[in-house]
Design a protein around this motif. Structure first.
Motif, PDB file in Angstrom:
ATOM      1  N   PHE A  91       0.826  -1.202   0.000  1.00  0.00           N
ATOM      2  CA  PHE A  91       0.000   0.000   0.000  1.00  0.00           C
ATOM      3  C   PHE A  91       0.865   1.260   0.000  1.00  0.00           C
ATOM      4  CE2 PHE A  91      -2.908  -3.230   1.505  1.00  0.00           C
ATOM      5  CZ  PHE A  91      -4.076  -2.911   0.834  1.00  0.00           C
ATOM      6  N   LEU A  92       1.992   1.208   0.689  1.00  0.00           N
ATOM      7  CA  LEU A  92       2.916   2.344   0.658  1.00  0.00           C
ATOM      8  C   LEU A  92       3.534   2.499  -0.729  1.00  0.00           C
ATOM      9  CD1 LEU A  92       4.657   1.855   4.116  1.00  0.00           C
ATOM     10  CD2 LEU A  92       3.151   3.744   3.461  1.00  0.00           C
ATOM     11  N   GLY A 131       2.272   1.577 -10.535  1.00  0.00           N
ATOM     12  CA  GLY A 131       2.003   0.964  -9.239  1.00  0.00           C
ATOM     13  C   GLY A 131       2.398  -0.497  -9.177  1.00  0.00           C
ATOM     14  N   ALA A 132       2.039  -1.263 -10.213  1.00  0.00           N
ATOM     15  CA  ALA A 132       2.366  -2.690 -10.213  1.00  0.00           C
ATOM     16  C   ALA A 132       3.878  -2.895 -10.203  1.00  0.00           C
ATOM     17  CB  ALA A 132       1.745  -3.368 -11.432  1.00  0.00           C
ATOM     18  N   GLY A 133       4.603  -2.085 -10.992  1.00  0.00           N
ATOM     19  CA  GLY A 133       6.049  -2.194 -11.008  1.00  0.00           C
ATOM     20  C   GLY A 133       6.667  -1.843  -9.669  1.00  0.00           C
ATOM     21  N   ALA A 134       6.078  -0.847  -8.972  1.00  0.00           N
ATOM     22  CA  ALA A 134       6.607  -0.458  -7.666  1.00  0.00           C
ATOM     23  C   ALA A 134       6.425  -1.576  -6.654  1.00  0.00           C
ATOM     24  CB  ALA A 134       5.912   0.818  -7.177  1.00  0.00           C
ATOM     25  N   VAL A 135       5.254  -2.211  -6.655  1.00  0.00           N
ATOM     26  CA  VAL A 135       5.004  -3.324  -5.737  1.00  0.00           C
ATOM     27  C   VAL A 135       5.958  -4.471  -6.045  1.00  0.00           C
ATOM     28  CG1 VAL A 135       3.328  -5.055  -4.993  1.00  0.00           C
ATOM     29  CG2 VAL A 135       2.603  -2.692  -5.347  1.00  0.00           C
ATOM     30  N   GLY A 136       6.148  -4.778  -7.329  1.00  0.00           N
ATOM     31  CA  GLY A 136       7.065  -5.850  -7.705  1.00  0.00           C
ATOM     32  C   GLY A 136       8.494  -5.563  -7.279  1.00  0.00           C
ATOM     33  N   ALA A 137       8.903  -4.286  -7.386  1.00  0.00           N
ATOM     34  CA  ALA A 137      10.263  -3.919  -6.986  1.00  0.00           C
ATOM     35  C   ALA A 137      10.457  -4.093  -5.490  1.00  0.00           C
ATOM     36  CB  ALA A 137      10.543  -2.471  -7.393  1.00  0.00           C
ATOM     37  N   THR A 140       4.076  11.670   1.523  1.00  0.00           N
ATOM     38  CA  THR A 140       4.327  10.572   0.591  1.00  0.00           C
ATOM     39  C   THR A 140       5.756  10.086   0.731  1.00  0.00           C
ATOM     40  OG1 THR A 140       2.724  11.477  -0.968  1.00  0.00           O
ATOM     41  CG2 THR A 140       4.281   9.853  -1.818  1.00  0.00           C
ATOM     42  N   LEU A 141       5.921   8.807   0.793  1.00  0.00           N
ATOM     43  CA  LEU A 141       7.229   8.208   1.043  1.00  0.00           C
ATOM     44  C   LEU A 141       7.933   7.925  -0.282  1.00  0.00           C
ATOM     45  CD1 LEU A 141       8.850   7.132   3.538  1.00  0.00           C
ATOM     46  CD2 LEU A 141       7.881   4.903   2.997  1.00  0.00           C
ATOM     47  N   PRO A 142       9.202   8.293  -0.425  1.00  0.00           N
ATOM     48  CA  PRO A 142       9.933   7.942  -1.657  1.00  0.00           C
ATOM     49  C   PRO A 142      10.042   6.423  -1.803  1.00  0.00           C
ATOM     50  CG  PRO A 142      11.133   9.586  -0.371  1.00  0.00           C
ATOM     51  CD  PRO A 142      10.033   9.085   0.502  1.00  0.00           C
ATOM     52  N   HIS A 160      -6.735  -0.031   7.974  1.00  0.00           N
ATOM     53  CA  HIS A 160      -8.049   0.614   7.936  1.00  0.00           C
ATOM     54  C   HIS A 160      -8.162   1.704   9.000  1.00  0.00           C
ATOM     55  CE1 HIS A 160     -12.338   1.050   7.275  1.00  0.00           C
ATOM     56  NE2 HIS A 160     -12.550   0.884   8.582  1.00  0.00           N
ATOM     57  N   LEU A 161      -7.572   1.449  10.185  1.00  0.00           N
ATOM     58  CA  LEU A 161      -7.693   2.401  11.293  1.00  0.00           C
ATOM     59  C   LEU A 161      -6.624   3.485  11.268  1.00  0.00           C
ATOM     60  CD1 LEU A 161      -8.451  -0.081  14.226  1.00  0.00           C
ATOM     61  CD2 LEU A 161     -10.070   1.484  13.129  1.00  0.00           C
ATOM     62  N   LEU A 162      -5.382   3.097  10.964  1.00  0.00           N
ATOM     63  CA  LEU A 162      -4.248   4.002  11.130  1.00  0.00           C
ATOM     64  C   LEU A 162      -3.556   4.382   9.833  1.00  0.00           C
ATOM     65  CD1 LEU A 162      -2.573   2.175  14.175  1.00  0.00           C
ATOM     66  CD2 LEU A 162      -4.215   4.068  14.264  1.00  0.00           C
ATOM     67  N   GLY A 163      -3.911   3.736   8.741  1.00  0.00           N
ATOM     68  CA  GLY A 163      -3.182   3.932   7.504  1.00  0.00           C
ATOM     69  C   GLY A 163      -1.935   3.063   7.465  1.00  0.00           C
ATOM     70  N   ALA A 164      -1.301   2.981   6.299  1.00  0.00           N
ATOM     71  CA  ALA A 164      -0.133   2.102   6.147  1.00  0.00           C
ATOM     72  C   ALA A 164       1.037   2.582   7.000  1.00  0.00           C
ATOM     73  CB  ALA A 164       0.269   2.031   4.673  1.00  0.00           C
ATOM     74  N   GLY A 165       1.257   3.911   7.060  1.00  0.00           N
ATOM     75  CA  GLY A 165       2.350   4.429   7.885  1.00  0.00           C
ATOM     76  C   GLY A 165       2.133   4.141   9.356  1.00  0.00           C
ATOM     77  N   GLY A 166       0.908   4.337   9.838  1.00  0.00           N
ATOM     78  CA  GLY A 166       0.590   4.028  11.229  1.00  0.00           C
ATOM     79  C   GLY A 166       0.737   2.551  11.539  1.00  0.00           C
ATOM     80  N   THR A 167       0.459   1.703  10.546  1.00  0.00           N
ATOM     81  CA  THR A 167       0.624   0.263  10.739  1.00  0.00           C
ATOM     82  C   THR A 167       2.083  -0.088  10.985  1.00  0.00           C
ATOM     83  OG1 THR A 167      -1.293  -0.203   9.343  1.00  0.00           O
ATOM     84  CG2 THR A 167       0.289  -1.995   9.660  1.00  0.00           C
ATOM     85  N   LEU A 168       3.000   0.567  10.253  1.00  0.00           N
ATOM     86  CA  LEU A 168       4.424   0.328  10.497  1.00  0.00           C
ATOM     87  C   LEU A 168       4.808   0.744  11.914  1.00  0.00           C
ATOM     88  CD1 LEU A 168       6.200   1.413   7.181  1.00  0.00           C
ATOM     89  CD2 LEU A 168       5.422  -0.853   7.869  1.00  0.00           C
ATOM     90  N   LEU A 169       4.305   1.887  12.368  1.00  0.00           N
ATOM     91  CA  LEU A 169       4.625   2.349  13.722  1.00  0.00           C
ATOM     92  C   LEU A 169       4.105   1.379  14.771  1.00  0.00           C
ATOM     93  CD1 LEU A 169       3.915   6.170  13.360  1.00  0.00           C
ATOM     94  CD2 LEU A 169       6.130   5.078  13.684  1.00  0.00           C
ATOM     95  N   ALA A 170       2.901   0.831  14.542  1.00  0.00           N
ATOM     96  CA  ALA A 170       2.337  -0.119  15.498  1.00  0.00           C
ATOM     97  C   ALA A 170       3.047  -1.469  15.448  1.00  0.00           C
ATOM     98  CB  ALA A 170       0.838  -0.306  15.210  1.00  0.00           C
ATOM     99  N   SER A 171       3.654  -1.798  14.298  1.00  0.00           N
ATOM    100  CA  SER A 171       4.333  -3.090  14.151  1.00  0.00           C
ATOM    101  C   SER A 171       5.713  -3.092  14.790  1.00  0.00           C
ATOM    102  CB  SER A 171       4.470  -3.443  12.665  1.00  0.00           C
ATOM    103  OG  SER A 171       3.214  -3.497  12.031  1.00  0.00           O
ATOM    104  N   ALA A 172       6.345  -1.934  14.882  1.00  0.00           N
ATOM    105  CA  ALA A 172       7.723  -1.869  15.383  1.00  0.00           C
ATOM    106  C   ALA A 172       7.883  -2.481  16.774  1.00  0.00           C
ATOM    107  CB  ALA A 172       8.213  -0.421  15.359  1.00  0.00           C
TER     108      ALA A 172
END
Length: 417
Positions: free
Chosen positions: A37-38, A49-55, A105-107, A169-181
């Motif tokens: 998603f990021l 988008g598909a190429g970015a996910v594959g990379a 937006t994240l590079p 769904h609750l925090l967004g993809a960035g928030g999910t990373l913070l909660a996963s750490a």
């Protein structure tokens, strides 16, 4: 034949390690869900988008080719330090990228760096754990310990994927990373409570090519390890073919994503059942017998994918998963018994490096314009041929062992020349 008796109680040190692995596996699964998603946020659909996910997926897979080097580190350095370092750095990297994502937006370059670093340190932790577990538990408890460890590595992500979806769904993809750490940090905290053990092969410099050659030499000299390597390589080829062809098949012959979700759930469920069965079965059957049975269950499951109906694929997925779970634990335990303590990390690294080529070959085969039934039939036939090599490997290994026992010097028998 090697028979594993009923396992004794596992020590506290193992349970500490297991708890850390379980927490980190939960966090890893949530990160795995968030990264695509990021990547799509960095390159929206229609703009690469598909190429970015594959990379991002490729960047996370490349470190497997460095497994021989990481396995050598696992042999030479203290396991506490390696586990603490790998989990701690991963947690910091995930949190840093989460902060960046939360502020805009994240590079894509940052995502690629995170995926590569996460894959690299995960591989290091896996090699370290594979060498550490036999040092934490008694030989009679090894099969049970490997069952629990595999259950954590394969079962926790089932919960983690759902957790990741809910957090996005609750925090967004960035928030999910913070909660996963903090979850990923679990293994680092567990490492602090582990006993202080030196590297099994302490001393000496790491020489990547020499260490890879040493690991492959150990495998080459053992008929059983060679047979296990051959099956593992073919299995990685087959799994990557399935990873590509199954979504396509569910789309053309079924309802797409819902049917594919059921397919993945049935494979995972079969794996967990196979893992759970190893401990009671190992109390009555040898690990060698379980490995032989697991190979034929995998063949049966693979041949089920030759047919078109989605329901048949679901049944084949459950059978394939069952064989995979049986083989995962039994083969891991048998390999740990066959490899000297000071070489386990390098052998695990060599196996992972060879399997990385299997995954690459599987992706290449899946991309070829071959019909899925013909492709799966060929893979099933290859797995069947490899299943037939296991009894041969057992016979050769027994003959070598008997020959070594028979080569006793007269002086050792109390006979003077």
């Amino acid at each position: 034949m090697t028979r594993t008796p009923a396992a004794a109680r596992l020590p506290r040190a193992f349970w500490t390690y297991w708890a850390g692995v379980t927490l980190t596996a939960l966090g890893d699964a949530a990160v795995y869900v968030a990264l695509p998603f990021l990547a799509l946020a960095a390159h929206p659909a229609g703009t690469g988008g598909a190429g970015a996910v594959g990379a991002v997926v490729l960047a996370g897979s490349l470190p497997r080719f460095l497994a021989p080097l990481l396995g050598a580190l696992a042999d030479r350095l203290a396991p506490r330090g390696l586990l603490g370092f790998s989990a701690g750095v991963r947690a910091l990297a995930v949190a840093a990228v989460g902060v960046l994502a939360a502020h805009g937006t994240l590079p894509l370059a940052a995502l690629l760096a995170l995926a590569f670093l996460n894959g690299l340190l995960s591989t290091l932790a896996y090699a370290t754990g594979g060498a550490l577990v036999p040092r934490l538990v008694a030989p009679e408890g090894l099969a049970r310990a490997n069952s629990l460890n595999s259950g954590a590595l394969m079962g926790a992500p089932l919960v983690g994927y759902g957790l990741g979806g809910g957090l996005i769904h609750l925090l967004g993809a960035g928030g999910t990373l913070l909660a996963s750490a903090p979850l990923i940090l679990g293994l680092a905290l567990a490492a602090l409570a582990l006993p202080t053990l030196p590297g099994a092969a302490a001393g000496g410099r790491v020489r990547p090519l020499t260490d890879l050659r040493a690991g492959l030499t150990v495998i080459r000299r053992s008929p059983l390890l060679l047979a296990l390597l051959g099956m593992s390589f073919a299995l990685n080829v087959a799994m990557n073919v399935m990873n590509v062809r199954a979504p396509l098949h569910m789309t053309t012959s079924g309802q797409g994503a819902p049917d594919y979700a059921v397919f993945e759930m049935l494979i995972s469920g079969g794996v967990l059942v196979g893992i759970v069965l190893v401990t009671p079965l190992a109390a009555r059957r040898s690990l060698d017998a379980l490995i032989g049975a697991g190979r034929w269950v995998l063949v049966l499951g693979t041949l089920g994918f030759v047919f078109t109906p989605v329901a048949v694929w679901w049944g084949a997925a459950a059978v394939f998963g069952l064989g995979l779970g049986l083989l995962e634990v039994a083969a891991t335990t048998r390999s740990q018994q066959l490899v000297p303590t000071e070489m386990r990390g390098r052998v695990v690294g060599a196996l992972m490096g060879v399997n990385a080529f299997g995954l690459t070959l599987g992706a290449a085969l899946a991309a070829r314009p071959l019909g899925t039934p013909a492709l799966m039939l060929g893979l099933g036939a290859a797995l069947a041929l490899l299943a037939l090599t296991w009894p041969l490997a057992l016979r050769v290994n027994r003959q070598r062992r008997d020959g070594e026992v028979g080569q006793v010097r007269p002086a050792e028998c109390g006979i003077k020349q």
